[in-house]
Design an enzyme around this catalytic site. Structure first.
Site, PDB file in Angstrom:
ATOM      1  CB  CYS A 111      24.279  17.655 -35.710  1.00 48.44           C
ATOM      2  SG  CYS A 111      22.718  17.888 -33.975  1.00 48.44           S
ATOM      3  CG  HIS A 170      26.021  31.772 -26.646  1.00 47.05           C
ATOM      4  ND1 HIS A 170      25.036  31.745 -26.949  1.00 47.05           N
ATOM      5  CD2 HIS A 170      26.693  31.331 -27.113  1.00 47.05           C
ATOM      6  CE1 HIS A 170      25.028  30.947 -27.865  1.00 47.05           C
ATOM      7  NE2 HIS A 170      26.457  30.100 -28.050  1.00 47.05           N
TER       8      HIS A 170
END
Length: 609
Positions: free
Chosen positions: A50, A99
């Site tokens: 989300c 990352h």
């Protein structure tokens, strides 16, 4: 081949863009198939939550990979490339590894330290394995990311720095009151039965709600979740209801948590207004709840008998939504009502736009700067933690045209450290009624795209917390001291992963070199047999062993040293040097690599657990 990630997240894009760019299950499958069909990519997987959409791929050409992956994200998300570009970020090689490891540890989450991302990373790896789009690099990377995330949670107190989105959302609903006191005795409605909805239901049971109704498009999953809640030992009463009964349950509920895979609204403004004003078919609403968390006076020990009123099957009715077919790729547990997804025509990628996109990432290997560039100047004028990079006026892409790659990397480091307040969207009006008015219905929307109409916060007696308001609240949350310890773990693990990958890259060349040496020894021993046929078996064995020892000793030091050198940054060229110096056949090296990749031990789906 090199690792490349192209994506957007809550850090680089507003929630409105993330909501539109969300990927359905079918869209993720098609995206991965098209990525492998593209020339630059050899393997890939997608991490879609989300709060982020990231496409990971092993590419042989950086520029072509950036252009192709960005175009594919636009095509499958339904957002035009020109509109999506300002919000994209790009990470390459070690930066991409850093990352993902940061994401796995919860450092890049909306709520720092939340652990749900580990399950989502595991799902992304499982999808790549199921579709056979994840090769050795993606498998190694994601499995290591899972281990790094678990290490961060076990060795540090990062869990204290944040909680799950569910817990954080309930804290926002409770405002200044302890969640347990606020939730005690309340009646809850959970819409959806997926992983997030199940976590929400379990959390509600743990904090002390009295009753939970579970609504889901697939009745069996709702019933299973209700059974698990009843057997959890929390004392909560739970039962499953059909999606057609959501409106009736809404009229009786005090708290609603919704997280489905629907592409349209599950609860419209009319649905919520009807629930708080008396409910459908003359139901009497639960008395308004003061903010002290008084419990509704529902008789305990009896399952409520709710009649099924006749509601008009209009476009805004929950019943119509329950009967409507799922949008392509919607997960189980979704109901579509209120609005239908509008197809977005995606034009062919503009050559000039793609060229700018590649040029912007070439030096710093990131495009998040494009989305933030247009806000840097404003931040500097405001004097609030401004980025030291001066950017010309203009929109994101035109401003970037005059910024060199070094400045982009500097801005990227500033943004990664959380120092980019200018990237935050302007705060909307406060959705939590802070004037002391009683809250009749508390709504927590964890879906992306949203399940609940954002306008319902204007209805008196309704409090709404959704992904966007959670992002605003979490931006002001203080960082825990343990975050620095996790960053240290990430840096250490990135270095170790890079060294292991570089060493593994040269291994096929070393194996091919030793195979060539063994072949030379065999040829020379055979030649010796022809010249000196009178040697007995013992003598022949001694000569053969001597020659092998000489070759092994000559190769030992160079091969050990070349592995050490190759594991260091910039050591990728040593494999090429070995192949050139010893005239190794590239096909032989490639065959060793293929055999190694085909080894089941190197591609075990079970290792993702």
């Amino acid at each position: 081949m090199s690792l490349l990630v192209v994506g957007l997240s809550h850090r680089s894009a507003p929630v409105s863009v993330l909501e539109r760019a969300s990927l359905s299950a079918d869209a993720k499958v098609k995206l991965l198939h098209d990525t492998l069909a593209a020339e630059p990519a050899a393997e890939a997987t997608v991490l879609a939550t989300c709060n982020r959409i990231e496409l990971y791929a092993d590419v042989d050409k950086f520029h072509a990979g950036v252009a192709e992956l960005s175009t594919l994200l636009a095509q499958h998300s339904g957002v035009a490339l020109e509109e999506l570009t300002p919000y994209l970020y790009v990470h390459y090689e070690d930066r991409a590894v850093h990352h993902l490891f940061s994401v796995a540890c919860g450092l890049d989450s909306m709520v720092v330290g939340e652990g749900q991302i580990l399950g989502q990373i595991k799902d992304a790896l499982a999808l790549g394995q199921e579709l056979h789009t994840a090769g050795r690099l993606i498998n190694d990377l994601f499995q290591q990311a899972l281990r790094v995330g678990k290490r961060a949670h076990s060795e540090t107190g990062i869990d204290r720095a944040g909680q799950s989105l569910v817990t954080f959302g309930l804290e926002q609903l409770a405002v200044r009151e302890p969640v347990a006191d606020w939730a005690a005795g309340k009646r809850a409605l959970v819409i959806g039965a997926g992983s997030m909805s199940s976590l929400a239901a379990a959390t509600l049971a743990r904090v002390g709600v009295a009753e939970i109704a579970v609504a889901n498009r697939t009745a069996e999953r709702a019933e299973r979740l209700a059974e698990i809640l009843v057997a959890s030992g929390t004392g909560v009463r739970a039962w499953a209801v059909p999606m057609s009964a959501v409106a009736d349950e809404l009229a009786l509920a005090d708290v609603v948590v919704s997280c489905t895979g629907a592409t349209g609204l599950v609860l419209t403004g009319d649905d919520v207004a009807a629930a708080v004003s008396g409910g459908p078919a003359g139901h009497s609403p639960t008395p308004p709840l003061p903010e002290t968390g008084a419990a509704p006076q529902t008789p305990r020990g009896l399952r409520p008998q709710i009649p099924a009123p006749q509601r008009p099957a209009g476009p805004d009715s929950a019943e119509a939504g329950a009967q409507a077919p799922l949008a392509p790729g919607a997960a189980d547990g979704s109901a579509v009502a209120g609005r239908a997804p509008q197809p977005v025509a995606v034009a062919a990628p503009d050559a000039e736009l793609v060229a700018r996109l590649v040029a912007a990432a070439e030096g710093g290997r990131r495009l998040a700067d494009a989305g933030a560039a247009r806000t840097i100047t404003a931040a500097g004028q405001a004097g609030v933690d401004a980025c030291p990079v001066e950017v010309p006026a203009g929109d994101g892409r035109s401003a970037l045209a005059g910024v060199d790659a070094g400045s982009l990397e500097l801005h990227g480091a500033w943004a990664d450290q959380g120092g980019a307040p200018a990237q935050r969207q302007p705060r909307r009006e406060n959705r939590a009624h802070g004037d002391g008015a009683p809250v009749r219905l508390a709504l927590l929307d964890l879906a992306m795209p949203r399940d609940i109409d954002a306008a319902v916060h204007r209805i008196p007696g309704v409090r709404l917390v959704d992904i966007e308001s959670l992002a605003e609240a979490s931006a002001d949350a203080p960082m825990a001291a343990d975050v620095d310890a996790v960053r240290g773990i990430v840096a250490e693990e990135v270095a170790a992963f890079g060294a292991a990958q570089r060493a593994a890259h040269i291994t096929p060349t070393v194996v091919a070199l030793r195979a060539m040496a063994a072949e030379v020894v065999a040829m020379e021993v055979a030649r010796l047999d022809g010249r000196v046929p009178d040697l007995d078996e013992r003598q022949r064995a001694e000569v053969t062993q001597t020659v092998r020892r000489v070759v092994d000793k000559l190769l030992h030091a160079p091969t050990v040293r070349v592995k050490q050198l190759a594991s260091e940054p910039g050591g990728a060229g040593y494999a090429d040097a070995l192949r050139e110096l010893f005239d190794l056949d590239p096909q032989t090296v490639a065959s060793v690599s293929r055999a190694d990749a085909a080894d089941p031990k190197n591609d075990d789906p079970g290792r993702a657990s």
